[in-house]
Write an enzyme that holds these catalytic residues in place. Structure first.
Site, short mmCIF file in Angstrom:
data_model
loop_
_atom_site.label_atom_id
_atom_site.label_comp_id
_atom_site.label_asym_id
_atom_site.label_seq_id
_atom_site.Cartn_x
_atom_site.Cartn_y
_atom_site.Cartn_z
N ILE A 135 0.84 -1.20 0.00
CA ILE A 135 0.00 0.00 0.00
C ILE A 135 0.88 1.26 0.00
O ILE A 135 0.60 2.23 -0.71
CB ILE A 135 -0.94 -0.01 1.24
CG1 ILE A 135 -1.89 -1.21 1.16
CG2 ILE A 135 -1.71 1.29 1.35
CD1 ILE A 135 -2.69 -1.48 2.45
N ARG A 165 14.29 -2.10 -2.57
CA ARG A 165 12.88 -1.94 -2.92
C ARG A 165 12.48 -0.46 -2.90
O ARG A 165 11.73 0.01 -3.75
CB ARG A 165 12.00 -2.75 -1.97
CG ARG A 165 12.23 -4.25 -2.04
CD ARG A 165 11.66 -4.83 -3.33
NE ARG A 165 10.23 -4.66 -3.36
CZ ARG A 165 9.34 -5.55 -2.89
NH1 ARG A 165 9.77 -6.69 -2.39
NH2 ARG A 165 8.04 -5.32 -2.95
N ASP A 221 15.18 1.64 9.92
CA ASP A 221 14.36 0.72 10.72
C ASP A 221 13.56 1.57 11.70
O ASP A 221 14.11 2.14 12.66
CB ASP A 221 15.26 -0.27 11.47
CG ASP A 221 14.41 -1.30 12.22
OD1 ASP A 221 13.19 -1.07 12.40
OD2 ASP A 221 14.98 -2.33 12.64
N SER A 280 -4.67 2.09 9.72
CA SER A 280 -5.07 1.15 10.78
C SER A 280 -5.43 -0.17 10.10
O SER A 280 -4.71 -0.63 9.19
CB SER A 280 -6.24 1.75 11.56
OG SER A 280 -6.68 0.87 12.56
N TYR A 301 -2.01 -7.85 16.87
CA TYR A 301 -2.14 -6.94 15.72
C TYR A 301 -3.38 -6.06 15.86
O TYR A 301 -3.31 -4.84 15.72
CB TYR A 301 -2.21 -7.78 14.44
CG TYR A 301 -2.39 -6.97 13.17
CD1 TYR A 301 -1.33 -6.24 12.63
CD2 TYR A 301 -3.61 -6.95 12.50
CE1 TYR A 301 -1.49 -5.51 11.46
CE2 TYR A 301 -3.79 -6.22 11.34
CZ TYR A 301 -2.72 -5.51 10.82
OH TYR A 301 -2.88 -4.79 9.66
N LYS A 311 -3.57 -1.90 16.22
CA LYS A 311 -4.30 -1.04 15.28
C LYS A 311 -5.43 -0.29 15.99
O LYS A 311 -5.76 0.83 15.63
CB LYS A 311 -4.84 -1.88 14.12
CG LYS A 311 -3.74 -2.46 13.22
CD LYS A 311 -2.90 -1.36 12.58
CE LYS A 311 -1.98 -1.89 11.49
NZ LYS A 311 -1.21 -0.82 10.82
N VAL A 352 -6.06 -6.38 1.35
CA VAL A 352 -5.45 -5.82 0.16
C VAL A 352 -4.32 -6.76 -0.25
O VAL A 352 -3.57 -7.23 0.61
CB VAL A 352 -4.89 -4.40 0.44
CG1 VAL A 352 -4.34 -3.77 -0.84
CG2 VAL A 352 -5.96 -3.51 1.06
N1 LIG Z 1 -2.67 -5.72 3.14
C1 LIG Z 1 -3.77 -5.68 3.91
O1 LIG Z 1 -4.75 -6.41 3.67
C2 LIG Z 1 -3.85 -4.75 5.08
C3 LIG Z 1 -5.04 -4.73 5.82
C4 LIG Z 1 -5.15 -3.87 6.89
C5 LIG Z 1 -4.10 -3.04 7.22
N2 LIG Z 1 -2.94 -3.09 6.51
C6 LIG Z 1 -1.84 -2.20 6.92
O2 LIG Z 1 -1.32 -1.54 5.81
C7 LIG Z 1 0.03 -1.17 6.06
C8 LIG Z 1 0.89 -1.56 4.87
O3 LIG Z 1 0.90 -2.96 4.75
P1 LIG Z 1 0.93 -3.71 3.34
O4 LIG Z 1 -0.28 -4.56 3.28
O5 LIG Z 1 1.21 -2.77 2.24
O6 LIG Z 1 2.13 -4.75 3.58
P2 LIG Z 1 3.68 -4.69 3.18
O7 LIG Z 1 3.82 -4.73 1.70
O8 LIG Z 1 4.31 -5.77 3.98
O9 LIG Z 1 4.14 -3.27 3.67
C9 LIG Z 1 4.59 -3.01 4.98
C10 LIG Z 1 5.57 -1.86 4.91
O10 LIG Z 1 6.00 -1.55 6.23
C11 LIG Z 1 7.41 -1.47 6.23
N3 LIG Z 1 7.97 -1.82 7.53
C12 LIG Z 1 7.69 -2.90 8.30
N4 LIG Z 1 8.46 -2.91 9.40
C13 LIG Z 1 9.26 -1.81 9.32
C14 LIG Z 1 10.29 -1.28 10.13
N5 LIG Z 1 10.68 -1.87 11.27
N6 LIG Z 1 10.90 -0.14 9.74
C15 LIG Z 1 10.54 0.47 8.59
N7 LIG Z 1 9.57 0.02 7.78
C16 LIG Z 1 8.94 -1.12 8.13
C17 LIG Z 1 7.84 -2.47 5.15
O11 LIG Z 1 9.12 -2.12 4.63
P3 LIG Z 1 10.50 -2.90 4.89
O12 LIG Z 1 10.17 -4.36 5.06
O13 LIG Z 1 11.29 -2.58 3.66
O14 LIG Z 1 11.03 -2.27 6.13
C18 LIG Z 1 6.78 -2.21 4.09
O15 LIG Z 1 7.15 -1.12 3.29
C19 LIG Z 1 0.43 -1.89 7.36
O16 LIG Z 1 0.37 -0.97 8.44
C20 LIG Z 1 -0.66 -2.93 7.52
O17 LIG Z 1 -0.88 -3.29 8.86
C21 LIG Z 1 -2.79 -3.92 5.44
#
Ligand SMILES: NC(=O)c1ccc[n+]([C@@H]2O[C@H](COP(=O)([O-])OP(=O)(O)OC[C@H]3O[C@@H](n4cnc5c(N)ncnc54)[C@H](OP(=O)(O)O)[C@@H]3O)[C@@H](O)[C@H]2O)c1
Length: 264
Positions: free
Chosen positions: A19, A43, A64, A142, A156, A160, A189
């Site tokens: 996202i 990335r 980080d 969230s 989790y 949130k 997503v």
């Molecule tokens: N996908 C869904 O269905 C969904 C649903 C509800 C909420 N969300 C929320 O949407 C947000 C984005 O998630 P996503 O679905 O797009 O998954 P994602 O592709 O895994 O993205 C997560 C992002 O957070 C970064 N991140 C994680 N730990 C980190 C750290 N310690 N320091 C810096 N960056 C960090 C990751 O980057 P690096 O690994 O490169 O650090 C990555 O860019 C999250 O907050 C997630 O909880 C997603």
């Protein structure tokens, strides 16, 4: 129609994938100057290259965000590099699908640190400048796990829920300040979130939506100054159902889990 994001300086955490990467490219195409932060340098560099195709002033930080000092550094370096931050998107986060019977306190603390404390720290670092200029916007990614208390995701969901309540209280405290707040509630997503290690397999049968659809909904919501943004919108109905009768909703959830896994 001119873009509402033309010339805006947008800082997005978790901009290396999913996202956050989609939002970075979306805001860059809409005329914003974008800053992205996450751990994976390679990335981030790919996302930045695509952002710079439409927004040459965009920048990245490989950090980080679990490290408090790194969060503080990001705040000040982003202000220097972008000339300020008009819109902060607190998007970085990790999942934690683990049944409560196997959950330990160290895991709960680590989820809280990156999903809740880190974005709060970054927000508090950037807020004084927004308040001084009398404008700005903070969007918090969230999850529907917060209002729905997703089964097998206590750590989790709670992280949130903390994000949502902090953000809503922030909205009230800053009501007339010119600084807006959005809380985004994605459902499912299609991102790497569901393939990360150290998580139980994802067993939900909710249809996933593509990142591009989530990005459009989130950007439209932020442009409109919406406080709550459900992605997709029908999740607001589920949240309302739960709020109306929590006991009934949770009993239904437990029954659903039992029927799918044979476990309560
Ligand atoms: N996908 C869904 O269905 C969904 C649903 C509800 C909420 N969300 C929320 O949407 C947000 C984005 O998630 P996503 O679905 O797009 O998954 P994602 O592709 O895994 O993205 C997560 C992002 O957070 C970064 N991140 C994680 N730990 C980190 C750290 N310690 N320091 C810096 N960056 C960090 C990751 O980057 P690096 O690994 O490169 O650090 C990555 O860019 C999250 O907050 C997630 O909880 C997603």
């Amino acid at each position: 129609m001119p873009s509402p994001f033309e010339g805006k300086r947008v800082l997005i955490t978790g901009g290396s994938s999913g996202i956050g990467a989609g939002l970075a490219e979306g805001f860059a195409s809409a005329g914003a100057v974008v800053g992205i932060a996450a751990r994976r340098h390679d990335r981030l560099a790919g996302v930045l290259e695509r952002c710079r195709a439409t927004s040459p002033g965009s920048a990245m930080w490989a950090v980080d965000l679990n490290e408090p000092d790194a969060v503080d550094r990001l705040a000040s370096e982003a202000v220097d590099a972008l000339g300020g931050v008009d819109i902060l998107i607190n998007n970085a986060g990790i999942p934690k699908r683990r049944h409560l019977s196997r959950l330990d306190i160290t895991t709960v603390e680590s989820v809280m640190a990156i999903n809740y404390l880190s974005p709060v720290r970054l927000t508090l670092a950037l807020l004084p400048a927004m308040l001084e200029q009398g404008s700005g916007h903070v969007a918090w990614i969230s999850s529907v796990a917060a209002p729905l208390s997703s089964p097998g995701e206590a750590a989790y969901s709670a992280s949130k829920a903390a994000v949502s309540v902090f953000a809503e209280t922030m909205a009230v405290d800053l009501w007339d300040s010119g600084v807006g707040v959005s809380v985004v509630y994605p459902g499912v997503v299609d991102t790497e979130l569901f393939t990360l290690p150290d998580n139980d397999p994802f067993t939900g049968d909710v249809e996933s939506i593509p990142v591009a659809e989530a990005v459009t909904t989130i950007m439209d919501g932020v442009a409109a100054g919406a406080l709550s943004i459900y992605v997709p919108a029908y999740f607001a109905e589920f949240a309302a159902q739960k709020a109306q009768d929590v006991d009934r909703f949770l009993a239904g959830t437990a029954e659903y889990v039992r029927s799918r896994t044979g476990r309560g």
